[in-house]
Motif scaffolding. Structure first.
Motif, mmCIF file in Angstrom:
data_model
loop_
_atom_site.group_PDB
_atom_site.id
_atom_site.type_symbol
_atom_site.label_atom_id
_atom_site.label_comp_id
_atom_site.label_asym_id
_atom_site.label_seq_id
_atom_site.Cartn_x
_atom_site.Cartn_y
_atom_site.Cartn_z
ATOM 1 N N ASN A 162 14.585 -10.476 14.047
ATOM 2 C CA ASN A 162 13.157 -10.162 14.139
ATOM 3 C C ASN A 162 12.635 -9.186 13.088
ATOM 4 O O ASN A 162 11.437 -9.154 12.825
ATOM 5 N N PHE A 163 13.517 -8.384 12.507
ATOM 6 C CA PHE A 163 13.088 -7.394 11.523
ATOM 7 C C PHE A 163 13.326 -7.930 10.110
ATOM 8 O O PHE A 163 14.378 -8.489 9.815
ATOM 9 N N PHE A 164 12.330 -7.743 9.242
ATOM 10 C CA PHE A 164 12.447 -8.135 7.840
ATOM 11 C C PHE A 164 12.494 -6.877 6.974
ATOM 12 O O PHE A 164 11.763 -5.914 7.223
ATOM 13 N N SER A 165 13.350 -6.895 5.959
ATOM 14 C CA SER A 165 13.332 -5.797 4.989
ATOM 15 C C SER A 165 12.372 -6.155 3.862
ATOM 16 O O SER A 165 12.096 -7.328 3.602
ATOM 17 N N PHE A 166 11.864 -5.117 3.198
ATOM 18 C CA PHE A 166 10.830 -5.313 2.179
ATOM 19 C C PHE A 166 10.987 -4.242 1.111
ATOM 20 O O PHE A 166 11.307 -3.088 1.409
ATOM 21 N N ALA A 167 10.751 -4.623 -0.137
ATOM 22 C CA ALA A 167 10.741 -3.655 -1.234
ATOM 23 C C ALA A 167 9.761 -4.122 -2.297
ATOM 24 O O ALA A 167 9.561 -5.330 -2.489
ATOM 25 N N PHE A 168 9.140 -3.176 -2.966
ATOM 26 C CA PHE A 168 8.205 -3.455 -4.055
ATOM 27 C C PHE A 168 8.743 -2.833 -5.332
ATOM 28 O O PHE A 168 9.165 -1.670 -5.343
ATOM 29 N N VAL A 169 8.740 -3.604 -6.417
ATOM 30 C CA VAL A 169 9.189 -3.111 -7.715
ATOM 31 C C VAL A 169 8.040 -3.344 -8.706
ATOM 32 O O VAL A 169 7.594 -4.480 -8.898
ATOM 33 N N SER A 170 7.564 -2.289 -9.298
ATOM 34 C CA SER A 170 6.439 -2.396 -10.224
ATOM 35 C C SER A 170 6.909 -2.841 -11.610
ATOM 36 O O SER A 170 8.097 -2.753 -11.934
ATOM 37 N N GLY A 171 5.974 -3.310 -12.418
ATOM 38 C CA GLY A 171 6.295 -3.702 -13.789
ATOM 39 C C GLY A 171 5.081 -3.553 -14.674
ATOM 40 O O GLY A 171 3.959 -3.826 -14.241
ATOM 41 N N THR A 172 5.282 -3.113 -15.899
ATOM 42 C CA THR A 172 4.194 -3.000 -16.864
ATOM 43 C C THR A 172 4.638 -3.632 -18.182
ATOM 44 O O THR A 172 5.809 -4.001 -18.366
ATOM 45 N N ILE A 173 3.724 -3.724 -19.111
ATOM 46 C CA ILE A 173 4.038 -4.293 -20.421
ATOM 47 C C ILE A 173 5.117 -3.479 -21.135
ATOM 48 O O ILE A 173 5.857 -3.993 -21.968
ATOM 49 N N TYR A 174 5.248 -2.194 -20.772
ATOM 50 C CA TYR A 174 6.239 -1.340 -21.409
ATOM 51 C C TYR A 174 7.657 -1.637 -20.930
ATOM 52 O O TYR A 174 8.636 -1.197 -21.527
ATOM 53 N N ASP A 175 7.771 -2.382 -19.810
ATOM 54 C CA ASP A 175 9.097 -2.760 -19.332
ATOM 55 C C ASP A 175 9.683 -3.909 -20.122
ATOM 56 O O ASP A 175 10.848 -4.200 -19.980
ATOM 57 N N ASP A 224 0.814 -1.207 0.000
ATOM 58 C CA ASP A 224 0.000 0.000 0.000
ATOM 59 C C ASP A 224 0.857 1.270 0.000
ATOM 60 O O ASP A 224 0.543 2.250 -0.675
ATOM 61 N N TYR A 225 1.947 1.255 0.750
ATOM 62 C CA TYR A 225 2.829 2.409 0.844
ATOM 63 C C TYR A 225 3.359 2.828 -0.519
ATOM 64 O O TYR A 225 3.607 4.024 -0.767
ATOM 65 N N TYR A 226 3.527 1.873 -1.427
ATOM 66 C CA TYR A 226 4.168 2.117 -2.718
ATOM 67 C C TYR A 226 3.191 2.590 -3.800
ATOM 68 O O TYR A 226 3.595 2.803 -4.940
ATOM 69 N N TYR A 280 -2.253 3.188 -8.180
ATOM 70 C CA TYR A 280 -1.201 2.873 -9.147
ATOM 71 C C TYR A 280 0.178 2.998 -8.493
ATOM 72 O O TYR A 280 0.345 3.755 -7.528
ATOM 73 N N PRO A 281 1.180 2.264 -8.998
ATOM 74 C CA PRO A 281 2.522 2.361 -8.415
ATOM 75 C C PRO A 281 3.062 3.785 -8.467
ATOM 76 O O PRO A 281 2.932 4.480 -9.481
ATOM 77 N N ASP A 282 3.646 4.199 -7.366
ATOM 78 C CA ASP A 282 4.270 5.510 -7.274
ATOM 79 C C ASP A 282 5.729 5.365 -7.697
ATOM 80 O O ASP A 282 6.519 4.736 -6.992
ATOM 81 N N PRO A 283 6.116 5.929 -8.855
ATOM 82 C CA PRO A 283 7.486 5.727 -9.355
ATOM 83 C C PRO A 283 8.552 6.254 -8.406
ATOM 84 O O PRO A 283 9.687 5.782 -8.416
ATOM 85 N N GLU A 284 8.216 7.234 -7.564
ATOM 86 C CA GLU A 284 9.199 7.788 -6.645
ATOM 87 C C GLU A 284 9.527 6.826 -5.498
ATOM 88 O O GLU A 284 10.562 6.958 -4.849
ATOM 89 N N LYS A 285 8.634 5.873 -5.259
ATOM 90 C CA LYS A 285 8.856 4.923 -4.170
ATOM 91 C C LYS A 285 9.277 3.543 -4.673
ATOM 92 O O LYS A 285 9.578 2.661 -3.879
ATOM 93 N N ASP A 286 9.315 3.373 -5.974
ATOM 94 C CA ASP A 286 9.626 2.075 -6.570
ATOM 95 C C ASP A 286 10.977 1.564 -6.084
ATOM 96 O O ASP A 286 11.998 2.246 -6.217
#
Length: 211
Positions: free
Chosen positions: A198-211, A148-150, A156-162
């Motif tokens: 105990n702490f997990f790192s996390f990242a979200f990377v968006s993708g579209t057909i244009y990639d 949700d944060y991203y 829609y995906p926020d490119p600044e947070k990708d």
């Protein structure tokens, strides 16, 4: 998102970790037909057609079609599995030491099973263990809350947070988030010498057909 080649990309990820003979990779799709109709053949073809300059130690020594398993000359392993019965899949995962879990089409998978794999993230490999999930948008799946944060207010995906790295801590089924480990430590009261466990790192990377 469909068209971005996410399954093909995720099938290449073990190549980043098999320089260590202790590496073990588990590649999941929900059902065997889903494995056999695309994910496994695509992954198998990558290893069968590695360029000649790839060191022999990283080349397949054993390729078991029926078991959907690849064992490299150095001993590193890549195993393709299904998890249509989450309870059985969790039993099968007990005692596993896995360097890399790749979950293809994660919104089709049972979230309890996905969470359970977090407790299996350990191996003797020099690479730290991780889970990588590919998926299409599904507003009703728990993954939607995780990313949700991203997203923008329109969903829609926020490119600044990708690709931005964040951290989370699971407490009584809830997720507590922080932009840094220090912030998460302040929120949770977990002492610094326990952050790594105990702490997990996390990242979200968006993708579209244009990639």
């Amino acid at each position: 998102m469909a068209g971005s080649g996410k399954s093909h990309v995720i099938n290449h990820l073990p190549l980043l970790f098999v320089d260590d003979p202790h590496t073990s990779c588990a590649m999941y799709r929900e059902t065997n037909p889903m494995l056999e109709d695309g994910f496994w053949p695509n992954g198998r073809s990558i290893w069968e057609n590695l360029p000649s300059w790839v060191p022999k130690s990283y080349q397949p020594k054993i390729l078991r079609e029926q078991k959907k398993e690849i064992i490299l000359h150095n001993g590193a392993r890549i195993k393709y599995k299904q998890c249509a019965d989450p309870r059985q899949a969790m039993k099968d995962a007990q005692g596993q030491e896995v360097t890399l879990y790749c979950l293809d089409e994660g919104t089709q998978l049972n979230w309890e099973f996905t969470e359970y794999l977090l407790s299996r993230l350990r191996s003797k490999s020099k690479h730290f263990s991780r889970i990588v999930i590919s998926c299409n948008p599904d507003p009703d799946h728990m993954i939607r809350q995780m990313i949700d944060y991203y997203l923008t207010e329109d969903g829609y995906p926020d490119p600044e947070k990708d690709g931005q790295r964040r951290f989370f801590y699971r407490l009584d089924g809830e997720y507590i988030w922080g932009e840094t480990q220090e912030e998460l430590g302040e929120k949770t009261g977990v002492p610094e010498d326990e952050w790594e466990d105990n702490f997990f790192s996390f990242a979200f990377v968006s993708g579209t057909i244009y990639d």
